[in-house]
Design a protein around this motif. Structure first.
Motif, PDB file in Angstrom:
ATOM      1  N   THR A  62      -3.915   1.428  -0.564  1.00  8.40           N
ATOM      2  CA  THR A  62      -3.792   2.391   0.521  1.00  8.40           C
ATOM      3  C   THR A  62      -2.336   2.409   0.973  1.00  8.40           C
ATOM      4  O   THR A  62      -1.572   1.475   0.691  1.00  8.40           O
ATOM      5  CB  THR A  62      -4.693   2.034   1.711  1.00  8.40           C
ATOM      6  N   ASN A 416       3.324   8.148  10.833  1.00  6.47           N
ATOM      7  CA  ASN A 416       2.795   6.925  10.232  1.00  6.47           C
ATOM      8  C   ASN A 416       3.029   7.003   8.727  1.00  6.47           C
ATOM      9  O   ASN A 416       3.315   8.072   8.194  1.00  6.47           O
ATOM     10  CB  ASN A 416       1.288   6.800  10.489  1.00  6.47           C
ATOM     11  N   THR A 418       1.821   7.514   5.165  1.00  2.00           N
ATOM     12  CA  THR A 418       0.704   8.118   4.437  1.00  2.00           C
ATOM     13  C   THR A 418       1.191   8.443   3.028  1.00  2.00           C
ATOM     14  O   THR A 418       2.399   8.492   2.763  1.00  2.00           O
ATOM     15  CB  THR A 418       0.216   9.426   5.094  1.00  2.00           C
ATOM     16  N   ASP A 420       1.125  11.242   1.769  1.00  2.00           N
ATOM     17  CA  ASP A 420       1.811  12.530   1.830  1.00  2.00           C
ATOM     18  C   ASP A 420       3.323  12.364   1.894  1.00  2.00           C
ATOM     19  O   ASP A 420       4.070  13.266   1.504  1.00  2.00           O
ATOM     20  CB  ASP A 420       1.345  13.327   3.056  1.00  2.00           C
TER      21      ASP A 420
END
Length: 462
Positions: A62, A416, A418, A420
């Motif tokens: 993650t 944050n 991510t 993306d």
């Protein structure tokens, strides 16, 4: 070698100080608390976690996991303190706040290269020939220092509203109505789940959306701040919530099912009493090692305390709850990084001053520590007369820094980590690999390889 002055004792500042000291530099760390506190802090402690106690997911591959893995490989001092003070939280890294702060303070106190000064810094010397300054004063930077930074940059500050979740006394939770579970059974069952029927959810939602909000205090209200006169679009700036941390009442007003697909999502949380998912759920996460208090995950709000007591006791299992802390909201300040910072976190016009942590436009505990890690290393290079090398774009650290320094300026908001933000896979590889988890695994593998190569070229910690 030049001296390093780090201002701010939150998360980024202590990490930057410890990194720079480990690279052989002498560091002065200034923190204004307890001489002057902020509206959100409750202690004078270093690395106080103001909002939740979670440093996000530890699930492999993650984005938050990747960021932390990079930090561990770079010997992040605060992340090591977090690992050592972890409390059960399923697949997330959550900490005992007090123990975490104690460990950080201990490292600072025992480091012979770090001098701690409890003082409020109100001026910056942009022309210093012998000092590198790291400004890591966070989202509640004092007004005098914010004005000084504004003098240097000639640019307005932006403001958004961030929130604090409530904390409940564990002994007052009705354990006959709740159950322990981890979503999709990932990790250990460390979260307390408060299950709702449709009728209970509708009653709760009606009470929430009709509850009375707190009137903005002068320090919260941007219209009362010194920055207000510098803001051209005043109407849109009055109440600019950060989308990643919306108050629950604001989320609820966006539709009756919005909470059920957000912080009250029941998917993957099977109730052992029924064998089914509840209609909605509120999760409680352990606050400390003693497990005598729990915070309401994602339940930041801006309701009056009396209203919170009434509404939150409609949550199944919390009918007689004692709240150790109610939710709050506060205004956060950050610079317009795309126009002001380069990729080594230096002010473009004043390269002896670096900006780290939430003031730079990163959002979140882990992201702030990561920013401090980079700033400490960059400052150490500058102190030694070297030009620092930015973190690789392929990495999580590099991608986060790339975002804040290259984002489209008009609509810049804190971020944050991510996926993306990371460099996507090449188009032919994306067409070949349809599975998102496999794509993420490859991105993480690629990022860690680039990070290791960058670390090898950097000066090793002494």
């Amino acid at each position: 070698m030049k001296k390093i002055h780090i201002i701010g004792g939150g998360l980024a500042g202590p990490e930057a100080a410890l990194q720079a000291a480990a690279l052989g530099c002498n560091v002065t760390l200034s923190e204004m608390r307890p001489l002057r506190s902020t509206e959100a802090h409750q202690t004078p402690d270093f690395a106080e976690l103001v909002c939740s106690n979670s440093l996000k997911s530890e699930s492999e591959n993650t984005a938050p996991w990747l960021l932390k893995q990079e930090m561990r490989r770079a010997n992040s001092f605060l992340l090591a303190a977090a690992d050592a003070s972890a409390v059960p939280a399923g697949h997330a890294l959550a900490v005992d706040r007090i123990e975490f702060s104690r460990r950080v303070a201990e490292q600072l106190e025992h480091n012979p290269r770090i001098t701690v000064q409890r003082e409020e810094v109100t001026s910056l010397n942009e022309d210093s020939d012998d000092t590198i300054t790291v400004l890591a004063t966070g989202p509640l930077t004092s007004s005098p220092l914010a004005a000084e930074l504004q003098r240097l940059t000639g640019a307005q500050h932006l403001a958004f509203y961030d929130s604090i979740s409530p904390i409940v006394d564990a002994s007052t939770i009705d354990m006959d109505k709740v159950y322990f579970a981890a979503r999709w059974d990932k990790g250990t069952a460390d979260y307390i789940n408060c299950p709702f029927t449709k009728e209970e959810y509708d009653r709760f939602l009606d009470a929430l959306t009709s509850a009375e909000n707190v009137e903005a205090k002068p320090w919260e209200d941007i219209t009362q701040s010194k920055e207000w006169e510098q803001i051209p679009n005043k109407e849109s700036a009055k109440l600019q919530y950060f989308e990643g941390c919306l108050p629950i009442e604001e989320t609820a007003r966006r539709g009756r099912d919005t909470l059920r697909f957000g912080p009250m999502k029941p998917a993957g949380l099977t109730n052992p009493r029924t064998g089914k998912w509840p209609y909605a759920v509120v999760q409680l996460r352990q606050e400390n090692l003693r497990a005598d208090s729990y915070n309401l995950v994602g339940f930041q709000n801006h309701l009056k305390f009396g209203e919170q007591a009434r509404v939150l006791r409609l949550i199944p299992g919390l009918e007689n709850a004692t709240f150790l802390r109610y939710g709050q909201i506060h205004r956060n300040t950050y610079i317009h990084a795309p126009s002001l910072l380069n990729e080594t976190l230096q002010l473009k016009q004043h390269p002896s001053i670096l900006i780290a942590g939430q003031l730079s436009g990163v959002e979140g505990y882990t992201e702030s520590i990561a920013s401090g890690l980079l700033a400490g290393r960059f400052a150490a290079a500058l102190a030694r007369g070297e030009q620092p090398t930015p973190a690789p774009r392929l990495t999580a650290n590099g991608s986060l820094t790339h975002y804040i320094t290259h984002a489209e300026g008009k609509h810049f908001q804190p971020a944050n980590i991510t996926f993306d933000l990371l460099v996507p896979l090449e188009e032919d590889l994306r067409r070949k690999i349809r599975d998102k988890k496999e794509r993420h695994r490859i991105q993480c593998e690629r990022a860690l390889t680039a990070w290791n190569e960058w670390l090898e070229k950097s000066v090793a910690l002494v």
